[in-house]
Design a protein around this motif. Structure first.
Motif, mmCIF file in Angstrom:
data_model
loop_
_atom_site.group_PDB
_atom_site.id
_atom_site.type_symbol
_atom_site.label_atom_id
_atom_site.label_comp_id
_atom_site.label_asym_id
_atom_site.label_seq_id
_atom_site.Cartn_x
_atom_site.Cartn_y
_atom_site.Cartn_z
ATOM 1 N N TYR A 166 0.805 -1.580 -0.214
ATOM 2 C CA TYR A 166 -0.098 0.158 0.046
ATOM 3 C C TYR A 166 0.814 1.475 0.181
ATOM 4 O O TYR A 166 1.376 1.346 1.215
ATOM 5 C CB TYR A 166 -1.091 -0.175 1.659
ATOM 6 N N LEU A 167 0.360 2.189 -0.933
ATOM 7 C CA LEU A 167 1.323 3.075 -0.936
ATOM 8 C C LEU A 167 0.177 3.918 -0.483
ATOM 9 O O LEU A 167 -1.401 4.129 -0.936
ATOM 10 C CB LEU A 167 2.003 3.491 -2.340
ATOM 11 N N THR A 168 0.851 5.355 -0.376
ATOM 12 C CA THR A 168 -0.016 6.595 -0.366
ATOM 13 C C THR A 168 0.242 7.533 -1.485
ATOM 14 O O THR A 168 0.386 7.365 -2.050
ATOM 15 C CB THR A 168 0.755 8.397 0.743
ATOM 16 N N ALA A 169 -1.357 7.749 -1.301
ATOM 17 C CA ALA A 169 -1.663 8.864 -2.922
ATOM 18 C C ALA A 169 -1.205 9.323 -3.515
ATOM 19 O O ALA A 169 -0.649 9.329 -4.662
ATOM 20 C CB ALA A 169 -3.688 9.327 -2.927
ATOM 21 N N ASP A 170 -0.297 10.689 -2.877
ATOM 22 C CA ASP A 170 0.761 11.417 -3.582
ATOM 23 C C ASP A 170 1.867 10.616 -4.444
ATOM 24 O O ASP A 170 1.537 11.353 -5.251
ATOM 25 C CB ASP A 170 0.931 11.970 -2.672
ATOM 26 N N VAL A 171 2.109 9.671 -3.968
ATOM 27 C CA VAL A 171 3.968 8.820 -4.063
ATOM 28 C C VAL A 171 3.100 7.489 -5.263
ATOM 29 O O VAL A 171 3.051 7.348 -6.191
ATOM 30 C CB VAL A 171 4.548 8.931 -3.442
ATOM 31 N N GLY A 172 2.154 7.162 -5.056
ATOM 32 C CA GLY A 172 1.855 6.113 -5.584
ATOM 33 C C GLY A 172 1.221 5.818 -7.313
ATOM 34 O O GLY A 172 1.503 5.421 -7.695
ATOM 35 N N CYS A 173 0.520 6.810 -7.045
ATOM 36 C CA CYS A 173 0.695 7.110 -8.649
ATOM 37 C C CYS A 173 1.245 7.861 -9.246
ATOM 38 O O CYS A 173 1.463 6.949 -10.577
ATOM 39 C CB CYS A 173 -1.354 9.043 -9.127
ATOM 40 N N GLY A 174 2.263 8.472 -8.866
ATOM 41 C CA GLY A 174 3.567 8.307 -10.051
ATOM 42 C C GLY A 174 4.562 6.694 -10.038
ATOM 43 O O GLY A 174 4.752 6.368 -11.425
ATOM 44 N N VAL A 175 4.750 6.218 -9.139
ATOM 45 C CA VAL A 175 4.435 4.905 -9.128
ATOM 46 C C VAL A 175 4.221 3.621 -10.333
ATOM 47 O O VAL A 175 4.589 2.742 -10.915
ATOM 48 C CB VAL A 175 4.479 4.069 -7.906
ATOM 49 N N LEU A 176 2.381 4.404 -10.215
ATOM 50 C CA LEU A 176 1.767 3.244 -11.454
ATOM 51 C C LEU A 176 2.258 3.958 -12.315
ATOM 52 O O LEU A 176 2.275 2.493 -13.307
ATOM 53 C CB LEU A 176 0.283 3.538 -10.653
ATOM 54 N N ASP A 177 2.533 5.212 -12.765
ATOM 55 C CA ASP A 177 3.399 4.877 -14.704
ATOM 56 C C ASP A 177 4.635 4.067 -14.689
ATOM 57 O O ASP A 177 4.957 4.013 -15.377
ATOM 58 C CB ASP A 177 3.043 6.382 -14.267
ATOM 59 N N GLY A 178 5.033 3.622 -13.579
ATOM 60 C CA GLY A 178 6.132 3.439 -13.856
ATOM 61 C C GLY A 178 6.165 1.867 -14.180
ATOM 62 O O GLY A 178 5.693 1.519 -13.954
#
Length: 265
Positions: A166-178
């Motif tokens: 589980y990632l916090t929303a502010d950093v997780g969305c960027g990780v999804l694009d990786g």
């Protein structure tokens, strides 16, 4: 003080054995001590080609009787570390890889030199509501939402671990694009935030694998696995990554180098 001499059948005449491994010990205890030494050698990769010496040679190396060696090998076979076949000998079932717990590193980084790590992305999605215990760990409100990842990690074509994150929303969305299939989440986190990771709190315990996890990891139902719970923080101390990892205990040894600090009298 003289050490006792092993006079058991098949032993080398006059061969001395460690003082603690005397015949007055219960046989199971002697076998367990030999198994402990062999287990360390296996997990440390001492048998590079996967083949163990024969019973007589092991007995000479370890200063133990052949009976003790034979029973020790039976213990290790029961643990799933070795297989024994007539005409083939004794071999390590699978190599164990050391993963240090004294440095914050992703799996691919930690396994550099051991083989190729690949990731099967089973789930990668935004969630509008975080489970309350996860939100508490990440120090956010559950309604803030976040990102959920589930990946099956493979090493040289065999499953090694099942990771849920589980990632916090502010950093997780960027990780999804990786590139979640090809890279560690830790690397993606640092690239997304522009900050280095700072620290992590880690808890490791042993559990039996549920049928679904066992099937994914290709191990028997209720086999023992390492359960690793990790909360990772950025260098400023903010928690951003809450993980639950199930690791095949037959493929990995968790290691650490510990230093004793000054003890007040």
């Amino acid at each position: 003080m003289n050490e006792p001499v092993d006079a058991s059948p098949g032993s080398s005449s006059g061969r001395r054995i460690p003082a603690g491994w005397v015949s007055s010990q219960p046989r199971a205890e002697r076998a367990r001590q030999v198994a402990d030494v062999l287990r360390y050698q296996i997990t440390a990769g001492k048998f590079a080609d996967g083949a163990l010496p024969d019973e007589r040679s092991l007995g000479e190396q370890l200063g133990a009787s052949r009976n003790a060696v034979r029973e020790a090998l039976d213990l290790l076979r029961f643990e799933g570390l070795i297989i024994r076949r007539r005409g083939v000998g004794t071999r390590v079932v699978l190599p164990k890889y050391g993963h240090g717990l004294d440095r914050l590193a992703g799996l691919a980084e930690a396994m550099t030199g051991y083989g190729e790590i690949t990731n099967q992305v089973r789930s990668a999605r935004r969630v509008t509501e975080l489970p309350v215990p996860i939100a508490e760990r990440l120090e956010v409100d559950p309604s803030a939402g976040g990102v959920y990842l589930e990946r099956l990690r493979w090493l040289d074509g065999l499953p090694l671990s099942l990771d849920t994150t589980y990632l916090t929303a502010d950093v997780g969305c960027g990780v999804l694009d990786g590139d979640l299939a090809g890279r560690d989440v830790f690397t993606l986190l640092e690239e997304t935030t522009g900050h280095l990771l700072g620290s992590a709190e880690v808890t490791v315990h042993a559990v039996t694998a549920d049928p679904d996890t066992a099937a994914l990891l290709q191990i028997p139902d209720h086999a023992a696995v390492f359960a690793l719970e990790r909360l990772t923080r950025l260098s400023d101390g903010r928690p951003v990554d809450a993980e639950s990892i199930r690791i095949r205990a037959d493929r990995m040894a968790l290691t650490a180098t510990l230093h004793r600090g000054h003890v007040q009298p």
